[in-house]
Write an enzyme that holds these catalytic residues in place. Structure first.
Site, short mmCIF file in Angstrom:
data_model
loop_
_atom_site.label_atom_id
_atom_site.label_comp_id
_atom_site.label_asym_id
_atom_site.label_seq_id
_atom_site.Cartn_x
_atom_site.Cartn_y
_atom_site.Cartn_z
N SER A 145 0.84 -1.20 0.00
CA SER A 145 0.00 0.00 0.00
C SER A 145 0.88 1.25 0.00
CB SER A 145 -0.95 -0.04 1.20
OG SER A 145 -1.91 0.98 1.11
N ASP A 353 3.94 24.38 -0.78
CA ASP A 353 5.39 24.23 -0.97
C ASP A 353 5.82 22.79 -0.75
OD1 ASP A 353 4.87 24.17 1.73
OD2 ASP A 353 6.62 25.36 2.31
N HIS A 406 -7.10 -5.55 -1.08
CA HIS A 406 -5.93 -4.71 -0.88
C HIS A 406 -4.90 -5.33 0.08
CE1 HIS A 406 -3.83 -0.83 -0.82
NE2 HIS A 406 -3.80 -0.90 0.50
#
Length: 431
Positions: A145, A353, A406
């Site tokens: 993952s 940023d 998953h």
């Protein structure tokens, strides 16, 4: 000093490795990284290849070797010495909690600190640990993952330390922001809901009844938090796991303490608190959208903004649709463990940023062998974005399957074994 002990089938060595908080200022403040080395006791004197596990998350600690451990660990110990790392800020690695975050006077200051807990810093920690333990010897990595996201950052920044990489459910979109990701994953979550209600048809009525009770009464969890319908929907995180449907069904069947279905049981409320409380991993909520943040685009709680495009997730809708792993701003007000992080979460969401995490040119030219399991029905990591990344990643092989959810690598030994065999068949790891 490292602590060494043996449990059935495993020789374990635990250690703490100091590392700079800010890798651009190596003489500045230090964090402690917890490292656990595991080897089959019968092979402890053998020179074995080393496999470093990159945990999912963000904010998740490495798995603990309870019993025989996750399925991949059982298989890996047949051939490798395994390194488990609690990523900085998690588990025993300078864990971030409410006490730590309270030291900062502003959300912006806390966000500046948390920027040192992204994938680029985790990769620098891994390289530091590898050199400490192995010298110039390369190691292999298994990224599950979010660990796959870290793998892509590793290949972008320090491929010289890698002999081979295995990735399960974790090929991130190289330029996809959180908004793009959620537009792809919300429909997948709806699909999982439909499949769940098809399997457990009476739960359509039962979950709607629970939601109606919550709308009409002030129901409190054991820690004092109010259980809202929105928070109840968060239980849908489990829908993308291998046994998630069953776990949810057997949780909901104990929801009511009376035959009239007017009073929610203490056991149910305690379970909901544990599943949705983030007491063990506040970083998961705090950094969740930051893992997609690169360049000047602010995340601005993308999951909340995109949710409005999918009205089926409205808490007033019936059948009630459960949500996935999305993190929403209301969580930092309604969930006790997350309230101390609210200002930091808002500051992170507004940042413009964010340094890049991936080097597309370097990844295209990559020569480190990579084998990835891509789960076709993955609820958390979009299969389409993963295939796009695989097409742009040099020396990579992809196994696309709908046999597993998953968390397949933790459920079946076959997943890691197949990836290992794919690398072997194509020439093996780099020396």
């Amino acid at each position: 000093m490292p602590k060494q002990y043996i449990v059935p089938g495993m020789m374990i060595r635990d250690m703490l490795v100091p590392a700079p908080l800010d890798w651009s200022r190596p003489d500045g403040p230090v964090v402690q990284i917890f490292v656990r080395e595991i080897v089959d006791p019968m092979k402890r004197r053998e020179t074995l290849p080393v496999l470093a596990y990159l945990q999912g998350g963000p904010g998740g600690k490495s798995p603990r070797p309870v019993g025989s451990g996750p399925a991949w660990l059982q298989e890996a110990l047949k051939t490798h010495r395994v390194i488990l790392i609690d990523q900085r800020g998690t588990g025993r690695s300078s864990r971030i909690d409410a006490h730590v975050i309270s030291r900062f006077e502003t959300g912006e200051a806390a966000a500046d600190y948390l920027m040192h807990f992204r994938a680029d810093s985790i990769v620098a920690d891994c390289e530091h640990i590898r050199r400490q333990l192995l010298g110039n010897v390369k190691w292999e990595t298994l990224g599950q993952s979010y660990g796959g996201f870290i793998t892509l950052t590793y290949l972008s920044r320090a491929p010289e330390g890698l002999a081979a990489c295995y990735v399960t459910g974790g090929l991130a979109g190289l330029s996809a922001d959180a908004e793009t990701v959620y537009r792809r994953t919300y429909p997948r979550v709806l699909q999982k809901n439909r499949r769940y209600y098809q399997r457990y048809q009476d739960d359509t009525r039962l979950i709607a009844r629970i939601a109606d009770v919550l709308e009409g009464a002030d129901v409190r969890l054991p820690d004092g938090d109010r259980l809202s319908v929105k928070r109840l929907q968060g239980l849908g995180m489990a829908l993308g796991r291998g046994i998630g449907f069953e776990a949810l069904h057997f949780l909901f069947e104990q929801a009511f303490a009376d035959p009239e279905e007017t009073r929610l049981s203490d056991g149910f409320l305690a379970s909901v608190m544990a599943e949705t409380g983030f007491y063990d991993n506040p970083l998961y909520a705090l950094l969740h959208e930051s893992i997609y943040a690169q360049g000047p685009s602010a995340m601005n709680f993308a999951a909340e903004r995109v949710r409005s495009e999918f009205p089926r997730f409205d808490p007033a809708q019936r059948p009630l649709m459960l949500t996935g792993e999305m993190i929403y701003p209301w969580m930092f007000e309604e969930i006790r463990s997350l309230r101390p992080f609210r200002k930091a979460a808002e500051a992170l969401a507004a940042r413009t940023d964010n340094p890049p995490l991936y080097d597309a040119t370097r990844l295209f030219a990559n020569d480190v062998p990579v084998a990835a399991a891509l789960y076709h029905d993955d609820m958390y990591v979009d299969a389409g974005l993963s295939q796009e990344t695989a097409a742009r990643l040099g020396n990579s092989q992809v196994w696309i399957t709908n046999e597993y959810e998953h968390d397949g690598v933790g459920q079946s030994t076959a997943v890691f074994k197949r990836l290992r065999d794919m690398i072997r068949a194509s020439g093996g790891p780099h020396a």
